[in-house]
Design a protein around this motif. Sequence first.
Motif, PDB file in Angstrom:
ATOM      1  N   ALA A   1       0.880  -1.260   0.060  1.00 19.28           N
ATOM      2  CA  ALA A   1      -0.054  -0.198  -0.100  1.00 19.28           C
ATOM      3  C   ALA A   1       0.733   1.201   0.087  1.00 19.28           C
ATOM      4  CB  ALA A   1      -1.009   0.021   1.159  1.00 19.28           C
ATOM      5  N   LEU A   2       2.007   1.267   0.716  1.00 22.10           N
ATOM      6  CA  LEU A   2       2.757   2.516   0.670  1.00 22.10           C
ATOM      7  C   LEU A   2       3.650   2.395  -0.608  1.00 22.10           C
ATOM      8  CD1 LEU A   2       4.159   4.636   2.307  1.00 22.10           C
ATOM      9  CD2 LEU A   2       5.959   2.803   3.105  1.00 22.10           C
ATOM     10  N   LEU A   3       3.868   1.470  -1.194  1.00 22.32           N
ATOM     11  CA  LEU A   3       4.560   1.556  -2.711  1.00 22.32           C
ATOM     12  C   LEU A   3       3.474   2.321  -3.332  1.00 22.32           C
ATOM     13  CD1 LEU A   3       6.094  -1.776  -3.310  1.00 22.32           C
ATOM     14  CD2 LEU A   3       7.399   0.502  -3.119  1.00 22.32           C
ATOM     15  N   ASP A   4       2.235   1.924  -3.317  1.00 20.82           N
ATOM     16  CA  ASP A   4       1.144   2.665  -4.298  1.00 20.82           C
ATOM     17  C   ASP A   4       0.856   4.021  -3.981  1.00 20.82           C
ATOM     18  OD1 ASP A   4      -0.908   2.001  -6.147  1.00 20.82           O
ATOM     19  OD2 ASP A   4      -2.210   2.521  -4.621  1.00 20.82           O
ATOM     20  N   GLN A   5       0.972   4.093  -2.773  1.00 21.46           N
ATOM     21  CA  GLN A   5       0.808   5.771  -2.504  1.00 21.46           C
ATOM     22  C   GLN A   5       2.074   6.407  -2.971  1.00 21.46           C
ATOM     23  OE1 GLN A   5      -1.857   6.527  -0.326  1.00 21.46           O
ATOM     24  NE2 GLN A   5      -1.253   8.346   0.934  1.00 21.46           N
ATOM     25  N   ILE A   6       3.164   6.159  -2.755  1.00 19.27           N
ATOM     26  CA  ILE A   6       4.094   6.839  -3.282  1.00 19.27           C
ATOM     27  C   ILE A   6       3.991   6.792  -4.695  1.00 19.27           C
ATOM     28  CG2 ILE A   6       6.880   6.799  -3.798  1.00 19.27           C
ATOM     29  CD1 ILE A   6       6.951   5.228  -1.111  1.00 19.27           C
ATOM     30  N   GLN A   7       3.761   5.910  -5.644  1.00 16.81           N
ATOM     31  CA  GLN A   7       3.488   6.028  -6.795  1.00 16.81           C
ATOM     32  C   GLN A   7       2.562   6.867  -7.314  1.00 16.81           C
ATOM     33  OE1 GLN A   7       5.802   3.909  -8.538  1.00 16.81           O
ATOM     34  NE2 GLN A   7       5.006   4.343 -10.582  1.00 16.81           N
ATOM     35  N   HIS A   8       1.423   6.974  -6.783  1.00 14.49           N
ATOM     36  CA  HIS A   8       0.170   7.586  -7.199  1.00 14.49           C
ATOM     37  C   HIS A   8      -0.241   8.858  -6.631  1.00 14.49           C
ATOM     38  CE1 HIS A   8      -0.109   3.515  -8.806  1.00 14.49           C
ATOM     39  NE2 HIS A   8      -0.121   4.239 -10.004  1.00 14.49           N
ATOM     40  N   SER A   9       0.394   9.245  -5.399  1.00 16.08           N
ATOM     41  CA  SER A   9      -0.360  10.186  -4.390  1.00 16.08           C
ATOM     42  C   SER A   9       0.386  11.491  -4.653  1.00 16.08           C
ATOM     43  CB  SER A   9      -0.366   9.797  -2.902  1.00 16.08           C
ATOM     44  OG  SER A   9      -1.425   8.788  -2.651  1.00 16.08           O
ATOM     45  N   GLY A  10       0.062  12.532  -4.193  1.00 11.30           N
ATOM     46  CA  GLY A  10       0.726  13.935  -4.119  1.00 11.30           C
ATOM     47  C   GLY A  10       1.764  14.084  -3.361  1.00 11.30           C
ATOM     48  N   SER A  11       2.199  15.441  -3.317  1.00  6.76           N
ATOM     49  CA  SER A  11       3.307  16.096  -2.678  1.00  6.76           C
ATOM     50  C   SER A  11       3.359  15.733  -1.081  1.00  6.76           C
ATOM     51  CB  SER A  11       4.084  17.094  -3.035  1.00  6.76           C
ATOM     52  OG  SER A  11       2.883  18.237  -2.810  1.00  6.76           O
ATOM     53  N   GLN A  12       2.120  15.619  -0.405  1.00  9.06           N
ATOM     54  CA  GLN A  12       1.869  15.639   0.847  1.00  9.06           C
ATOM     55  C   GLN A  12       0.889  14.648   1.435  1.00  9.06           C
ATOM     56  OE1 GLN A  12       3.156  18.853   3.519  1.00  9.06           O
ATOM     57  NE2 GLN A  12       2.023  20.046   2.307  1.00  9.06           N
ATOM     58  N   TRP A  13       1.256  13.771   2.037  1.00 10.14           N
ATOM     59  CA  TRP A  13       0.345  12.684   2.527  1.00 10.14           C
ATOM     60  C   TRP A  13       0.957  12.004   3.783  1.00 10.14           C
ATOM     61  CZ3 TRP A  13       2.938   8.138   2.173  1.00 10.14           C
ATOM     62  CH2 TRP A  13       4.011   7.887   1.178  1.00 10.14           C
ATOM     63  N   ILE A  14      -0.184  11.451   4.549  1.00  8.31           N
ATOM     64  CA  ILE A  14       0.370  10.489   5.594  1.00  8.31           C
ATOM     65  C   ILE A  14      -0.411   9.191   5.638  1.00  8.31           C
ATOM     66  CG2 ILE A  14       0.280  10.478   8.198  1.00  8.31           C
ATOM     67  CD1 ILE A  14       0.250  13.446   8.275  1.00  8.31           C
ATOM     68  N   MET A  15       0.309   8.079   6.159  1.00  5.12           N
ATOM     69  CA  MET A  15      -0.034   6.799   6.351  1.00  5.12           C
ATOM     70  C   MET A  15      -0.022   6.369   7.518  1.00  5.12           C
ATOM     71  SD  MET A  15       0.809   3.399   4.200  1.00  5.12           S
ATOM     72  CE  MET A  15       0.086   3.551   2.639  1.00  5.12           C
ATOM     73  N   ASP A  16      -1.160   5.827   8.152  1.00 10.45           N
ATOM     74  CA  ASP A  16      -1.185   5.360   9.516  1.00 10.45           C
ATOM     75  C   ASP A  16      -0.389   4.025   9.440  1.00 10.45           C
ATOM     76  OD1 ASP A  16      -1.497   4.550  12.125  1.00 10.45           O
ATOM     77  OD2 ASP A  16      -3.696   4.972  12.144  1.00 10.45           O
ATOM     78  N   LEU A  17       0.493   3.554  10.255  1.00  9.14           N
ATOM     79  CA  LEU A  17       1.063   2.247  10.323  1.00  9.14           C
ATOM     80  C   LEU A  17       0.384   1.566  11.398  1.00  9.14           C
ATOM     81  CD1 LEU A  17       4.690   3.084   9.340  1.00  9.14           C
ATOM     82  CD2 LEU A  17       2.670   2.343   7.667  1.00  9.14           C
ATOM     83  N   GLY A  18      -0.297   2.019  12.289  1.00  8.37           N
ATOM     84  CA  GLY A  18      -0.499   1.516  13.581  1.00  8.37           C
ATOM     85  C   GLY A  18       0.398   1.659  14.663  1.00  8.37           C
TER      86      GLY A  18
END
Length: 444
Positions: free
Chosen positions: A280-297
Amino acid sequence: MEQAFFRENPELVTSKKILLAVSTGVDSMVLLHLLEQLGATIGVAHVNHQLRAESKAEAAFLRDYCEERKLPFYLKVWEQPVKKNIEAEARKVRYNFFDTIMSEEKYDLLLTAHHGDDQLETLLMRLTRGGSFAGHSGIARLQKFSTGILLRPLLPFSKEKIYSYAEKKRLTYFEDATNSSQEYFRNRIRQNIVPELKKENSQVLEHAQQFHQQLIWANQLIDQSLKENLRNIEFDGRRWSFSHEILPAETGARYYFLSAFFQQTADQTTFIISQRQLFALLDQIQHSGSQWIMDLGDNWQFARRYQQFVLEKKAKVDKGVFRLSENERCSLSDGTTIALKKSDLTLENEVYQVPLPLEVKLPLTIRRRQSGDRIRLTETLTKRVSRYFIDKKVSAEKREQAWIVEDSTGEILALLPFVNSYLSITTETDRIHYILDYRLQVSK
């Protein structure tokens, strides 16, 4: 088997001091017998897990065996066995015990009796459960442990060969009744799957060992190719960060880089990223914008802030709303204070301050930003707060920490600690006016 055993394990033909982990099962009793033929300096370590009625008698047998042959014998009794996750906890008890003996008694090698069938079972279990590339590599033959080396010299040999050797030498050993139970995943693999694979191909154990070795070599090659990238990761005591420049361009290389990154930080974060999260993180880096946050738990998050990637603990954001009148002070949970007072002094350079006219409508409200907030920056320009942050490239973390100051009519006077509105006093004056003082608290 003896000749093949010593040929496959040249490390044993030395003057090193060897500690054997012996359970009294056929594997470890064969290993003990083989080492006795060598005439090496050996000691025997045994753990009574107290999980079976027979365990006490097995420990007594091994003690007598070692006394008769004048071999040092070390016994550990697991006084309070756990009720859950027994296999993993028992393993911790064993290896902590072995670690202590090696350190205190100055042993160079620790030997365990894992064999070729164990290797195949482990590979199948790890493949079934999923995990990282490195995590699929099976049981290592040789690795660092405690003050020396952990060696598993029976890995080239099948369970059948071990039984055959025990029968030929008429060795005494004990069968663990729990090995026949279908309750454990390894037992189900051992009894239901491995026999069928051996029927399909008699060389399956050799192929499993070769596959294990290929995985190790591939992982070493990957580690070497990413060494320079990993060297550029920075740690400031609270968070890890790296720039977009050191992130590999190819998706596959990015996967292995991120896997190595999280493995590198695991000891201090104490959480393990799942393969689902990693993809999911790979996909986020590939397709999301210049600012985002992913909750890892586990209160950790991975964030992108323009050209920087950051692994950090989640910030605790104060969602409170405060009212402020003349000569009042608010202490906030983020370590700041906000105070309002009358003054005719010029502003302090070291502190963020908002000079306000006496006509300002009190009380002031101090709150976090909300959707739709707008601040007047000039007489004719009003801008959304969210747009201001974008234009100034303010990180998502800092946006969450910002405070809105508004008067009693709802007019925004300042966005702390970034910008004051057009309604604040913009030129120095010696007239009496208000000063809104925003600063970090200093412990006395």
